[in-house]
Design an enzyme around this catalytic site. Sequence first.
Site, mmCIF file in Angstrom:
data_model
loop_
_atom_site.group_PDB
_atom_site.id
_atom_site.type_symbol
_atom_site.label_atom_id
_atom_site.label_comp_id
_atom_site.label_asym_id
_atom_site.label_seq_id
_atom_site.Cartn_x
_atom_site.Cartn_y
_atom_site.Cartn_z
ATOM 1 N N LYS A 69 0.795 -1.190 -0.171
ATOM 2 C CA LYS A 69 -0.093 -0.061 0.070
ATOM 3 C C LYS A 69 0.953 1.281 0.106
ATOM 4 C CE LYS A 69 -3.892 -2.166 2.397
ATOM 5 N NZ LYS A 69 -5.012 -1.844 1.761
ATOM 6 N N ASP A 105 -10.146 2.262 1.806
ATOM 7 C CA ASP A 105 -9.801 1.638 3.132
ATOM 8 C C ASP A 105 -10.437 2.529 4.088
ATOM 9 O OD1 ASP A 105 -8.803 -0.880 2.440
ATOM 10 O OD2 ASP A 105 -6.978 -0.108 2.623
ATOM 11 N N GLY A 128 -0.740 -2.366 14.710
ATOM 12 C CA GLY A 128 -0.239 -2.462 13.285
ATOM 13 C C GLY A 128 0.230 -1.120 13.025
ATOM 14 N N GLY A 130 1.132 -0.379 9.414
ATOM 15 C CA GLY A 130 1.483 -0.372 7.805
ATOM 16 C C GLY A 130 0.508 0.546 7.056
ATOM 17 N N LYS A 156 10.443 2.413 14.731
ATOM 18 C CA LYS A 156 10.923 3.381 13.431
ATOM 19 C C LYS A 156 9.343 3.545 12.628
ATOM 20 C CE LYS A 156 13.428 3.484 9.085
ATOM 21 N NZ LYS A 156 14.659 2.957 8.310
#
Length: 272
Positions: A69, A105, A128, A130, A156
């Site tokens: 994505k 989304d 999560g 991402g 990070k």
Amino acid sequence: MPILNKDMTLCISLSARPSNNGTRFHNHLYEALGLNWIYKAFAPTDLAQAIAGVRGLGIRGCAISMPYKEDVIALVDRMDPSATAIDSVNTIVNDDGVLTAYNTDYSAIAQLIERNALDPASSVLLRGSGGMAKATAAAFRDAGFTDVTIIARTEKAGRPLAELYGFAWAADVGDRTADIIVNITPIGMAGGAEADSLSFPEAAIDAATTVFDVVALPAETPLVRAGRAAGKTVITGAEVATLQALEQFVLYTGIRPSDEQVRAAEEFMRVQ
């Protein structure tokens, strides 16, 4: 479905772990609406080559799933505000070789927050970091939620995401609990190494009022089953998949199916 022919319009999806959800949903609607279209899922071995194929072969639409994505951003020509706002893409539309990226989304998550009347005063654990996590975090932020903790093992990735939306960050769930718990990791996803694992400890499930798993395959993930068994309000990835796929369908075809047609496509998608 029409017999394959040279005039058929093709749409595809790209995912590390393809499912039949989008394939069944879109193809069911193509048939219901009498469209000479077909939809196929792929697991690309080279993302750049796959996107070049979308452009070069005149593939009309391309759904983008984990883990592509964010990586796909450098490969498109234009970014719709829906994708620019969260630096995440789940849909590409090809207009005569010009690729425009969108994100449906976000709208799916926002609709489910509203439909389930989730209280913005609630505390949230969002696991999560991402592209899908960005869409989910943005939807909760825009719905007025402020007491949100991003759970991500990699600082990070996790800390910048949390700071972007004014949320807290933690490396692991530990003994944390919240009113709403949301899984946006591959934990519980069919075919993965952790397909049978819970993404949250039982103590967090017991303490929550709402359990939300964005994983769409299987529809009944370990987290969803545990949430139902504990009598919690449960929101599933299958619901997310239906809502975001509907908006993709509209972007690709320019046609918005009736509610009855969407329900029939959703039922067909779930019976696999």
